[in-house]
Design a protein around this motif. Sequence first.
Motif, mmCIF file in Angstrom:
data_model
loop_
_atom_site.group_PDB
_atom_site.id
_atom_site.type_symbol
_atom_site.label_atom_id
_atom_site.label_comp_id
_atom_site.label_asym_id
_atom_site.label_seq_id
_atom_site.Cartn_x
_atom_site.Cartn_y
_atom_site.Cartn_z
ATOM 1 N N GLY B 130 0.826 -1.209 0.000
ATOM 2 C CA GLY B 130 0.000 0.000 0.000
ATOM 3 C C GLY B 130 0.857 1.255 0.000
ATOM 4 N N LEU B 131 1.906 1.254 0.843
ATOM 5 C CA LEU B 131 2.773 2.430 0.936
ATOM 6 C C LEU B 131 3.552 2.613 -0.363
ATOM 7 N N GLN B 132 4.045 1.497 -0.896
ATOM 8 C CA GLN B 132 4.788 1.599 -2.156
ATOM 9 C C GLN B 132 3.890 2.179 -3.254
ATOM 10 N N TYR B 133 2.639 1.759 -3.238
ATOM 11 C CA TYR B 133 1.684 2.236 -4.241
ATOM 12 C C TYR B 133 1.460 3.747 -4.111
ATOM 13 N N LEU B 134 1.478 4.262 -2.877
ATOM 14 C CA LEU B 134 1.294 5.706 -2.675
ATOM 15 C C LEU B 134 2.372 6.504 -3.407
ATOM 16 N N PHE B 135 3.593 5.948 -3.466
ATOM 17 C CA PHE B 135 4.670 6.664 -4.156
ATOM 18 C C PHE B 135 4.538 6.564 -5.672
ATOM 19 N N LEU B 136 3.944 5.469 -6.136
ATOM 20 C CA LEU B 136 3.777 5.321 -7.581
ATOM 21 C C LEU B 136 2.571 6.118 -8.063
ATOM 22 N N GLU B 137 1.509 6.138 -7.273
ATOM 23 C CA GLU B 137 0.269 6.811 -7.664
ATOM 24 C C GLU B 137 -0.229 7.692 -6.524
ATOM 25 N N PRO B 138 0.403 8.846 -6.314
ATOM 26 C CA PRO B 138 -0.139 9.736 -5.276
ATOM 27 C C PRO B 138 -1.595 10.077 -5.619
ATOM 28 N N ASN B 139 -2.425 10.159 -4.595
ATOM 29 C CA ASN B 139 -3.858 10.285 -4.838
ATOM 30 C C ASN B 139 -4.343 11.674 -4.410
ATOM 31 N N PRO B 140 -4.704 12.529 -5.392
ATOM 32 C CA PRO B 140 -5.080 13.903 -5.046
ATOM 33 C C PRO B 140 -6.446 14.006 -4.361
ATOM 34 N N GLU B 141 -7.220 12.918 -4.368
ATOM 35 C CA GLU B 141 -8.509 12.971 -3.678
ATOM 36 C C GLU B 141 -8.291 12.639 -2.197
ATOM 37 N N ASP B 142 -9.041 13.322 -1.342
ATOM 38 C CA ASP B 142 -8.936 13.110 0.097
ATOM 39 C C ASP B 142 -7.502 13.300 0.607
ATOM 40 N N PRO B 143 -6.905 14.500 0.358
ATOM 41 C CA PRO B 143 -5.488 14.695 0.672
ATOM 42 C C PRO B 143 -5.224 15.114 2.111
ATOM 43 N N LEU B 144 -4.001 14.878 2.583
ATOM 44 C CA LEU B 144 -3.536 15.430 3.850
ATOM 45 C C LEU B 144 -2.742 16.705 3.595
ATOM 46 N N ASN B 145 -2.046 16.758 2.473
ATOM 47 C CA ASN B 145 -1.358 17.963 2.061
ATOM 48 C C ASN B 145 -2.140 18.545 0.877
ATOM 49 N N LYS B 146 -3.050 19.488 1.209
ATOM 50 C CA LYS B 146 -3.994 19.989 0.197
ATOM 51 C C LYS B 146 -3.287 20.705 -0.937
ATOM 52 N N GLU B 147 -2.222 21.475 -0.573
ATOM 53 C CA GLU B 147 -1.513 22.226 -1.622
ATOM 54 C C GLU B 147 -0.910 21.280 -2.645
ATOM 55 N N ALA B 148 -0.230 20.264 -2.142
ATOM 56 C CA ALA B 148 0.385 19.298 -3.058
ATOM 57 C C ALA B 148 -0.672 18.632 -3.930
ATOM 58 N N ALA B 149 -1.823 18.334 -3.329
ATOM 59 C CA ALA B 149 -2.891 17.679 -4.078
ATOM 60 C C ALA B 149 -3.416 18.583 -5.195
ATOM 61 N N GLU B 150 -3.561 19.886 -4.864
ATOM 62 C CA GLU B 150 -4.063 20.810 -5.883
ATOM 63 C C GLU B 150 -3.084 20.921 -7.046
ATOM 64 N N VAL B 151 -1.789 21.001 -6.710
ATOM 65 C CA VAL B 151 -0.785 21.084 -7.774
ATOM 66 C C VAL B 151 -0.818 19.811 -8.623
ATOM 67 N N LEU B 152 -0.927 18.668 -7.958
ATOM 68 C CA LEU B 152 -0.936 17.404 -8.706
ATOM 69 C C LEU B 152 -2.114 17.336 -9.666
ATOM 70 N N SER B 153 -3.306 17.771 -9.225
ATOM 71 C CA SER B 153 -4.445 17.651 -10.142
ATOM 72 C C SER B 153 -4.465 18.761 -11.185
ATOM 73 N N SER B 154 -3.818 19.925 -10.903
ATOM 74 C CA SER B 154 -3.877 20.995 -11.906
ATOM 75 C C SER B 154 -2.707 20.925 -12.887
ATOM 76 N N ASN B 155 -1.519 20.547 -12.406
ATOM 77 C CA ASN B 155 -0.374 20.535 -13.327
ATOM 78 C C ASN B 155 0.672 19.517 -12.884
ATOM 79 N N ARG B 156 0.668 18.380 -13.533
ATOM 80 C CA ARG B 156 1.572 17.294 -13.127
ATOM 81 C C ARG B 156 3.045 17.663 -13.291
ATOM 82 N N ARG B 157 3.354 18.525 -14.299
ATOM 83 C CA ARG B 157 4.755 18.918 -14.513
ATOM 84 C C ARG B 157 5.270 19.728 -13.323
ATOM 85 N N VAL B 158 4.428 20.689 -12.864
ATOM 86 C CA VAL B 158 4.826 21.503 -11.715
ATOM 87 C C VAL B 158 4.961 20.603 -10.481
#
Lengths: 85, 182
Positions: B130-158
Amino acid sequence: MKVTIKKWTGVATWKWVANDDNCGICRMAFDGCCPDCKLPGDDCPLVWGQCSHCFHMHCIVKWLQSQPVNQQCPMCRQEWKFNNK
Amino acid sequence: MIKLFSLKQQKKDGETTPRAGNQKKASAAQLRITKDINELNLPKTCNTEFPDPDDLLNFKLIICPDEGFYKTGRFVFSFKVGPNYPHEPPKVKCETQVYHPNIDQQGNVCLNILREDWKPVLTINSIVYGLQYLFLEPNPEDPLNKEAAEVLSSNRRVFETNVQKAMRGGYVGGIYFERCLK
């Protein structure tokens, strides 16, 4: 030849007939007992759910008691109902 | 059963006399964790460390992802297995500061099987995957770090650049991350 039996000792074996060898919760053998018991057999029985999954009774009861709502089989997440057949 | 019944009788008779040797019996959690650790089948990106080899209830897992956003990083997780294991999940914390939607600054990890979806048939191995999967597929839904989640869903390059920046050691969004490259 006549044989006179002077003494005999009866020996019996038993085992649980389950789909698996080990309890999925405690991982101990079904033919052994759960970690809270000392002797296998009638004191530490197996129980089946209607989903066909099987556990030591003490293990599944302990799990169900920790789940006040939505009691599900820990294997398949179907609603847990004891199979009383 | 004849033998069993006589054993039961002996047990009753001997109830008050302490067991010979007076050895402390391993707890249910200890028995179960011993099996989990023996049967551990780690992916090649993961390693365990036991600070006290006699204590299987407290250990560390090190994940070095070999693909994805977090490739070349090295992340340490602490596992604390409580006396109610496997009826309760182990407490898992990320000891490495990481820029990740599902891990916060305190090291709390948002993984379903560590919380609401835990069930006692799961093992330490399930959590490792499960933990290894988190590094392969970070999940922007239901985040603990909201900023990172927003960046991930808006711009994967950033997001990718931010992860690199954080892993090299530096500030991302006003928060300092320690270097954690392998």
